[in-house]
Enzyme design. Structure first.
Site, PDB file in Angstrom:
ATOM      1  CG  HIS A  43      -1.987   1.028   1.204  1.00 19.30           C
ATOM      2  ND1 HIS A  43      -3.244   0.810   1.721  1.00 19.30           N
ATOM      3  CD2 HIS A  43      -2.006   2.299   0.740  1.00 19.30           C
ATOM      4  CE1 HIS A  43      -3.980   1.899   1.574  1.00 19.30           C
ATOM      5  NE2 HIS A  43      -3.238   2.820   0.980  1.00 19.30           N
ATOM      6  CD  GLU A  70      -4.617  -2.974   0.450  1.00 22.87           C
ATOM      7  OE1 GLU A  70      -5.271  -3.999   0.716  1.00 22.87           O
ATOM      8  OE2 GLU A  70      -4.194  -2.184   1.331  1.00 22.87           O
ATOM      9  CG  HIS A 190      -8.186  -1.919   8.929  1.00 27.19           C
ATOM     10  ND1 HIS A 190      -7.309  -1.061   8.295  1.00 27.19           N
ATOM     11  CD2 HIS A 190      -8.289  -1.464  10.183  1.00 27.19           C
ATOM     12  CE1 HIS A 190      -6.919  -0.119   9.131  1.00 27.19           C
ATOM     13  NE2 HIS A 190      -7.506  -0.346  10.295  1.00 27.19           N
TER      14      HIS A 190
END
Length: 237
Positions: A43, A70, A190
């Site tokens: 990410h 991401e 998450h």
């Protein structure tokens, strides 16, 4: 079996803290795959405070299974994804100064923007996923913008589960059933961990993939990467 994609951002954070190239992100990713990880997630953020854009280019050359990139689809990110052409791109509505992801897309308000970006990625053969809260309207909106998958934002689940509230899974089940009806693939991520992953996986119908970074890296400080990867794979089987 639900695919385990390991987010290696924290490896890059550790590397950057000393200003050198140890631990080497590429080597860790290669080793994680050898240990059984079925994908690698990164990410990159605009300030490159952990994963750098060059890491994405380097990882694309060596990831043997699935690379998932991401990020917030600003132009710099879009250009990176189109250059690397990963197996999957996951769109996350991060603010520039966000410490970590903290909300899903409003797929209704951002319909035109998401439709345009997703169409471009899919034209290059890149599977698309968008980060969403467990809200029925947001999943319906995700279908309307043409994404292949949704990634369910699981922070609320993790917090509730840690407090002994297993009912917190209900909205996730509801949106998963809707996603199945709409023929949207389901990812999740998450704050998922060894403690809460098995209940989540067993509860969510047709869960295709989970992306786990912070917890997995922290757990590995105690048990080692190989042991932790095997524990996740057992729970996701």
């Amino acid at each position: 079996m639900t695919v385990l994609s390991v987010n290696v951002n924290k490896i890059a954070t550790l590397r950057n803290s000393r200003g050198a190239d140890f631990p080497n992100v590429v080597k860790v990713a290669r080793d994680l795959e050898k240990m059984g990880a079925q994908g690698i997630t990164i990410h990159p953020r605009p300030d490159e405070r952990h994963i750098r854009y060059q890491d994405a280019r380097d990882l694309k050359e060596i990831v043997a299974k699935e690379l998932n990139i991401e990020g917030n689809p600003i132009q710099k990110f879009i250009d990176l994804v189109l250059e690397c052409k990963p197996a999957q791109v996951t769109l996350v509505p991060d603010a520039v100064d966000a410490i970590t992801s903290n909300a899903g897309w409003d797929t209704i308000k951002n319909k035109n923007f998401l439709t345009e970006v997703i169409s471009e990625f899919k034209s290059y053969g890149i599977r698309t996923s968008i980060f969403v809260d467990p809200v029925m309207e947001m999943v319906e909106g995700a279908k309307a913008v043409g994404t292949d998958r949704v990634e369910l934002y699981t922070e609320d689940y993790a917090k509730g589960y840690a407090q002994g509230n297993k009912d917190v899974i209900k909205p996730y089940i509801d949106v998963a059933l809707l996603a199945n009806d709409l023929q949207l693939g389901i990812n999740a991520g998450h704050d998922l961990s060894l403690e809460n992953i098995e209940f989540f996986k067993d509860s969510i119908p047709e869960l295709l993939e989970v992306s786990i970074g912070h917890a997995l890296i922290a757990e590995s400080l105690y048990f080692g990467f190989d042991s932790v990867i095997q524990q996740y794979l057992k729970k996701l089987a």
